[in-house]
Structures are given as structure tokens and as C-alpha cells.
Scaffold this motif. Structure first.
Motif, PDB file in Angstrom:
ATOM      1  N   PHE A  57       0.852  -1.206   0.000  1.00  0.00           N
ATOM      2  CA  PHE A  57       0.000   0.000   0.000  1.00  0.00           C
ATOM      3  C   PHE A  57       0.881   1.247   0.000  1.00  0.00           C
ATOM      4  N   ALA A  58       1.885   1.257   0.877  1.00  0.00           N
ATOM      5  CA  ALA A  58       2.759   2.433   0.985  1.00  0.00           C
ATOM      6  C   ALA A  58       3.519   2.649  -0.316  1.00  0.00           C
ATOM      7  N   ALA A  59       4.111   1.581  -0.855  1.00  0.00           N
ATOM      8  CA  ALA A  59       4.890   1.713  -2.094  1.00  0.00           C
ATOM      9  C   ALA A  59       3.969   2.169  -3.232  1.00  0.00           C
ATOM     10  N   GLY A  60       2.758   1.615  -3.265  1.00  0.00           N
ATOM     11  CA  GLY A  60       1.799   1.948  -4.327  1.00  0.00           C
ATOM     12  C   GLY A  60       1.272   3.366  -4.225  1.00  0.00           C
ATOM     13  N   SER A  61       1.376   3.972  -3.034  1.00  0.00           N
ATOM     14  CA  SER A  61       0.852   5.330  -2.856  1.00  0.00           C
ATOM     15  C   SER A  61       1.838   6.378  -3.360  1.00  0.00           C
ATOM     16  N   GLY A  62       3.014   5.926  -3.789  1.00  0.00           N
ATOM     17  CA  GLY A  62       3.970   6.859  -4.393  1.00  0.00           C
ATOM     18  C   GLY A  62       4.846   7.604  -3.416  1.00  0.00           C
ATOM     19  N   VAL A  63       4.960   7.113  -2.166  1.00  0.00           N
ATOM     20  CA  VAL A  63       5.837   7.803  -1.216  1.00  0.00           C
ATOM     21  C   VAL A  63       7.299   7.608  -1.626  1.00  0.00           C
ATOM     22  N   ASP A  64       8.160   8.493  -1.106  1.00  0.00           N
ATOM     23  CA  ASP A  64       9.582   8.455  -1.462  1.00  0.00           C
ATOM     24  C   ASP A  64      10.397   7.617  -0.493  1.00  0.00           C
ATOM     25  N   LEU A  65       9.777   7.304   0.639  1.00  0.00           N
ATOM     26  CA  LEU A  65      10.500   6.598   1.691  1.00  0.00           C
ATOM     27  C   LEU A  65       9.477   5.844   2.536  1.00  0.00           C
ATOM     28  N   ILE A  66       9.838   4.604   2.907  1.00  0.00           N
ATOM     29  CA  ILE A  66       8.973   3.847   3.826  1.00  0.00           C
ATOM     30  C   ILE A  66       9.798   3.536   5.066  1.00  0.00           C
ATOM     31  N   ILE A  67       9.170   3.680   6.221  1.00  0.00           N
ATOM     32  CA  ILE A  67       9.871   3.346   7.465  1.00  0.00           C
ATOM     33  C   ILE A  67       9.022   2.355   8.251  1.00  0.00           C
ATOM     34  N   THR A  68       9.631   1.267   8.698  1.00  0.00           N
ATOM     35  CA  THR A  68       8.897   0.327   9.538  1.00  0.00           C
ATOM     36  C   THR A  68       9.474   0.382  10.937  1.00  0.00           C
ATOM     37  N   SER A  69       8.640   0.042  11.922  1.00  0.00           N
ATOM     38  CA  SER A  69       9.154  -0.113  13.285  1.00  0.00           C
ATOM     39  C   SER A  69       8.679  -1.442  13.826  1.00  0.00           C
ATOM     40  N   GLY A  70       9.570  -2.136  14.546  1.00  0.00           N
ATOM     41  CA  GLY A  70       9.201  -3.364  15.238  1.00  0.00           C
ATOM     42  C   GLY A  70       9.448  -4.631  14.449  1.00  0.00           C
ATOM     43  N   GLY A  71       9.421  -5.728  15.194  1.00  0.00           N
ATOM     44  CA  GLY A  71       9.549  -7.037  14.559  1.00  0.00           C
ATOM     45  C   GLY A  71      10.960  -7.393  14.153  1.00  0.00           C
ATOM     46  N   LEU A  72      11.939  -6.867  14.885  1.00  0.00           N
ATOM     47  CA  LEU A  72      13.341  -7.174  14.557  1.00  0.00           C
ATOM     48  C   LEU A  72      13.976  -8.070  15.605  1.00  0.00           C
ATOM     49  N   GLY A  73      13.173  -8.519  16.539  1.00  0.00           N
ATOM     50  CA  GLY A  73      13.724  -9.316  17.643  1.00  0.00           C
ATOM     51  C   GLY A  73      14.152 -10.698  17.177  1.00  0.00           C
ATOM     52  N   PRO A  74      14.622 -11.495  18.143  1.00  0.00           N
ATOM     53  CA  PRO A  74      15.146 -12.814  17.811  1.00  0.00           C
ATOM     54  C   PRO A  74      14.081 -13.908  17.722  1.00  0.00           C
TER      55      PRO A  74
END
Ligand code: ATP
Ligand code: MG
Length: 428
Positions: A57-74
Motif C-alpha cells: 500500500f505504501a509503495a503503491g501510494s507513491g511515497v519516497d520513503l517507507i519506514i517500519t518499526s518493530g519485529g526485529l527481535g530474535p
């Protein structure tokens, strides 16, 4: 053209509201300074399919940058790196150097906390966190999880994805490194700061303000104005590029003049900061005697660092006996007019001032509910007394809402009453 970013917050605990999202708002403000506007913030649970949909959705909306937070744990439910790699068309590879770095961190943590170690499980967890998308910039861990900046793979087009850990402290600590990566520098190149100015009014209706803004139609190009009503305050937040500064200055002057009697903050300061600033500037002190708010005002007054310079103390006087013993309110008065009365509010304000030796005393007495109301003294009836600088003001409030609403609103109104005493606003 403005640069825009999409934020994807992951975490079932955030989706369900057990944890309030702090990363979306923090990132929005951090990006504004670099001229980047937020297009959307999505919140998804720890489910790879939902994360994938949000990224698309974010990529399709034409934004220049996407940032995610979370879900990097072990743990197994931490899948952000893998899902992002898939979306960007990049394979995962083990980064041996990173693996050693994480192993050292985990070892140090285990030693510090005295945790029993399970070498095999630790090695597996470490290895998982050291798997990174090919071609990504790796951001050194602030906790144990590394961050990533993942540009699209060869033959694809789309914005880079910045992958950050969920804990706010870790995400914020990693931010300077994010700004140094080539992919983010390219996305931000040539962007001028997006400015933001805030004006706050007390006692003006939002509809009145809307009318003023309508009258300015045609003189507001380049300004994005949002107004919002918060705890009785009308907040006007304007975002604009540097080129629109003169346009904003003009609007600022119009609002300052039109609302001279209600604009208590023209520079974004909160009511707490305005009160603190006024007390400090004049070297004055304040003390409270609170019944139905039971210390909430004193708590709020001491939220700001440095408050010991002007807050002397607060009395929590819930019972009649406490009103008498601690704040010196006469029992005869309480029996005659009742604890919830203008006379007792005044006596509390004066009692707080006298007992603590403050310049300004605030007294609060009321019925927060939900029980305890009568026809003459309904739930939400609060008397507020402010005494000092040769004046005593007593106000009667009729506040709607729950017990928590009544108590919170009382505190805000009390702050405004103190501000009114210190810096009266007048129509010009
Ligand atoms: P790790 O699992 O290694 O701690 P992570 O990157 O997997 O890191 P999460 O598991 O998503 O991060 O979140 C860890 C904790 O951080 C959450 O339980 C929560 O307390 C806090 N947190 C995560 N996301 C947010 C958020 N958007 N706003 C506020 N707190 C958050
Ligand atoms: Mg997690």
C-alpha cells in the motif's frame, strides 16, 4: 513537489492498543525537520501477510520513503527483515561481522542480568538477527537488533525501506545513523525544512476560528493549517515550506490581533510552559489545596523539570477534617455552606497560600462523580479558587463527562486561571 514518507508500525501489542504507538508520531516530527511530510501511518500486527499488504500500500501510494518499526527481535514472530527483503526483491544473507557484534551484546547483557545461558538457543537467535537483505545498509544495534536500510533490488523501482526496532529508545537512538545512509540521503537530497508553528487559544470557539480562516481565503497559499480542540484549548498548527514564511507571518499577525484576548500561546508553548514561564519570570511561587482532584494539579505543575523553583507544595484535602486540619478551613464554614461551595474553594486557596507561604494559592473542591451528586450540587460541579497578587477569583464550573474527565478538565481550567492572574490577556 514535497517528499513524502509512509510509516508502517508493526506489533500486535500496538495494533490492539495495549501499547500506544510512540514511533509513528516521533518519526513524523523527525522527518518534518528534513522537509518530509507523512502520507500515512499504518499499524499492523505481527503477521507477515498484513505487513506485506501495508508495504505494498505504501509503495503503491507513491511515497519516497517507507519506514517500519518493530519485529526485529530474535523470536519467530519477528519477521520484518525477511518480509521487507522479499518486497524489495533481495535475498537474505548472513552477515558474519554483525553476528559477532550481536553475540557480544547478548553475552554482555546475559552477564549483566545474571541470566542462565543456553548457548545453542542464543546462537540460533543471534544468527537470525544477523540475517540481512543483500545490498542493505546495516545500522548498528542500540539494543540487540540491528536496523536496516533496504533499497529496491536490481531491475525494480520503488522507495527504500528503513527497518527500525520497535522499542522507542532503540528506534530514536538509531535515527542519526539512518540519516547517514546513501539511500536515505538520496531520498532527502535538496529538501528544505518543513516548518511548523502552533498557536493556542483559550475561550475561542473552533467555529469562530474557522470563520476567520475563511475570511483569509486566498492569502493562505502554501500553508497547511489544522485546527483541533483539545481539553478546551483550540490548537492551530500550520505547516509550511520556507518560501511560505511571509504568508505564515501575515496569518500569525492576523490571528494574534483577532484573538488577542484568547491567544495565550503564540509560540507553541503549552499552558504548563506558559504558567511556569510567568512564575519564573516574576519570581513567584504557587501552592495548592485540592479536594476532588486530590493532587492532580500539583502533579501537573511539577511535570516540568525545574518546577521546584516555583511550586512550594500541595495539600490533598479530601475529607472535611483534612480541609480543616491541613488547609485551615473552618469547620463552622464547611457545616454552614457545604464542602463544595465557593466559600470553601476560596478558603482552600487562601489556606494553601498561607500554610505554605506561597504567592499564589489554588483551591479546588467539587463533585467528580459518578456518585455523590444532588439536584443543587450535581456531578461535575466544581468550585475553583485562585488567590494571590492582591486578588481572589472564585469560579463555578459545570463540567460534563466521566469522573476522569471532570478531574482532568478542572486541572486544565485551574492552570488557565493561574495564567490569567499572572498574564491577563486583553483585547487590543
Ligand atoms: P525486540 O523484540 O528485540 O525487543 P523488536 O524490534 O522486535 O525488538 P517489538 O518486539 O516489535 O520490537 O517491540 C518490543 C517492545 O517495544 C514492545 O513490547 C513495546 O513495548 C515497544 N514498542 C514496540 N513498538 C512500539 C511503538 N510503535 N510504540 C511504542 N512502543 C513500542
Ligand atoms: Mg518483537
Amino acid at each position: 513537489m514535497t517528499t513524502r514518507a509512509g510509516i508502517v508500525v508493526t506489533g500486535t501489542e500496538v495494533l490492539t492498543g495495549r501499547v500506544i504507538d510512540r514511533n509513528g508520531p516521533w518519526l513524523a516530527e523527525a522527518l518534518r525537520v528534513y522537509g518530509v511530510d507523512i502520507a500515512h501511518v499504518s499499524i499492523v500486527g505481527d503477521r507477515p501477510d498484513d505487513l506485506r499488504d501495508a508495504l505494498r500500500f505504501a509503495a503503491g501510494s507513491g511515497v519516497d520513503l517507507i519506514i517500519t518499526s518493530g519485529g526485529l527481535g530474535p523470536t519467530a514472530d519477528d519477521l520484518t527483515a525477511e518480509v521487507v527483503a522479499g518486497e524489495q526483491g533481495r535475498a537474505m544473507r548472513l552477515d558474519p561481522e554483525l553476528e559477532q557484534q550481536i553475540a557480544a551484546i547478548v553475552e554482555r547483557l546475559s552477564a549483566n542480568f545474571g541470566w542462565p545461558s543456553d548457548p545453542e538457543a542464543t546462537a540460533a537467535a543471534t544468527r537470525k538477527q544477523a540475517m540481512v537483505p543483500d545490498g542493505a545498509s546495516v545500522l548498528a544495534p542500540v539494543g540487540t537488533a540491528p536496523g536496516l536500510v533496504v533499497p529496491v533490488g536490481p531491475g525494480r523501482s520503488g522507495p527504500p525501506v528503513v527497518v527500525l526496532p520497535g522499542p522507542p529508545r532503540e528506534l530514536q537512538g538509531m535515527w542519526p545513523a539512518v540519516l547517514e545512509t546513501p539511500a536515505v540521503q538520496t531520498a532527502l537530497a535538496g529538501r528544505a525544512e518543513l516548518r511548523q508553528s502552533t498557536i493556542r487559544l483559550w475561550g475561542t470557539r473552533e467555529s469562530e476560528l474557522a470563520e476567520t480562516l475563511r475570511e483569509q481565503d486566498g492569502h493562505l497559499d502554501g500553508l497547511e493549517i489544522t485546527t483541533c480542540l483539545r481539553e478546551g484549548e483550540v490548537e492551530i498548527v500550520t505547516r509550511y515550506g520556507i518560501a511560505a514564511q511571509p504568508t505564515y507571518d501575515r496569518l500569525h499577525a492576523v490571528l494574534a490581533q483577532t484573538y488577542a484576548a484568547t491567544a495565550f500561546s503564540l509560540d507553541g508553548a503549552t499552558i504548563d510552559e506558559v504558567v511556569a514561564g510567568a512564575l519564573l519570570a516574576r519570581g513567584l511561587t504557587v501552592a495548592t489545596a485540592e479536594s476532588c482532584t486530590a493532587g492532580l494539579l500539583a502533579g501537573r505543575l511539577t511535570d516540568l523539570a525545574g518546577s521546584s523553583a516555583y511550586v512550594l507544595g500541595g495539600l490533598v484535602v479530601y475529607s472535611n477534617q483534612a480541609k480543616h486540619d491541613l488547609a485551615g478551613v473552618s469547620m463552622e464554614l464547611i457545616e454552614r455552606v457545604g464542602a463544595v461551595s465557593p466559600e470553601v474553594a476560596e478558603a482552600l486557596a487562601e489556606g494553601a497560600r498561607a500554610r505554605l507561604g506561597a504567592d499564589i494559592g489554588v483551591g479546588i473542591t467539587g463533585i467528580a462523580g459518578p456518585g455523590g451528586g444532588t439536584a443543587e450540587k450535581p456531578v461535575g460541579l466544581v468550585y475553583l479558587g485562585v488567590s494571590g497578587l492582591g486578588q481572589t477569583i472564585v469560579r463555578k464550573l459545570n463540567l460534563p463527562g466521566s469522573r476522569a474527565d471532570v478531574r482532568r478538565r478542572t486541572v486544565v481550567i485551574a492552570l488557565h486561571q493561574v495564567r490569567e492572574l499572572l498574564v491577563p490577556l486583553e483585547a487590543t
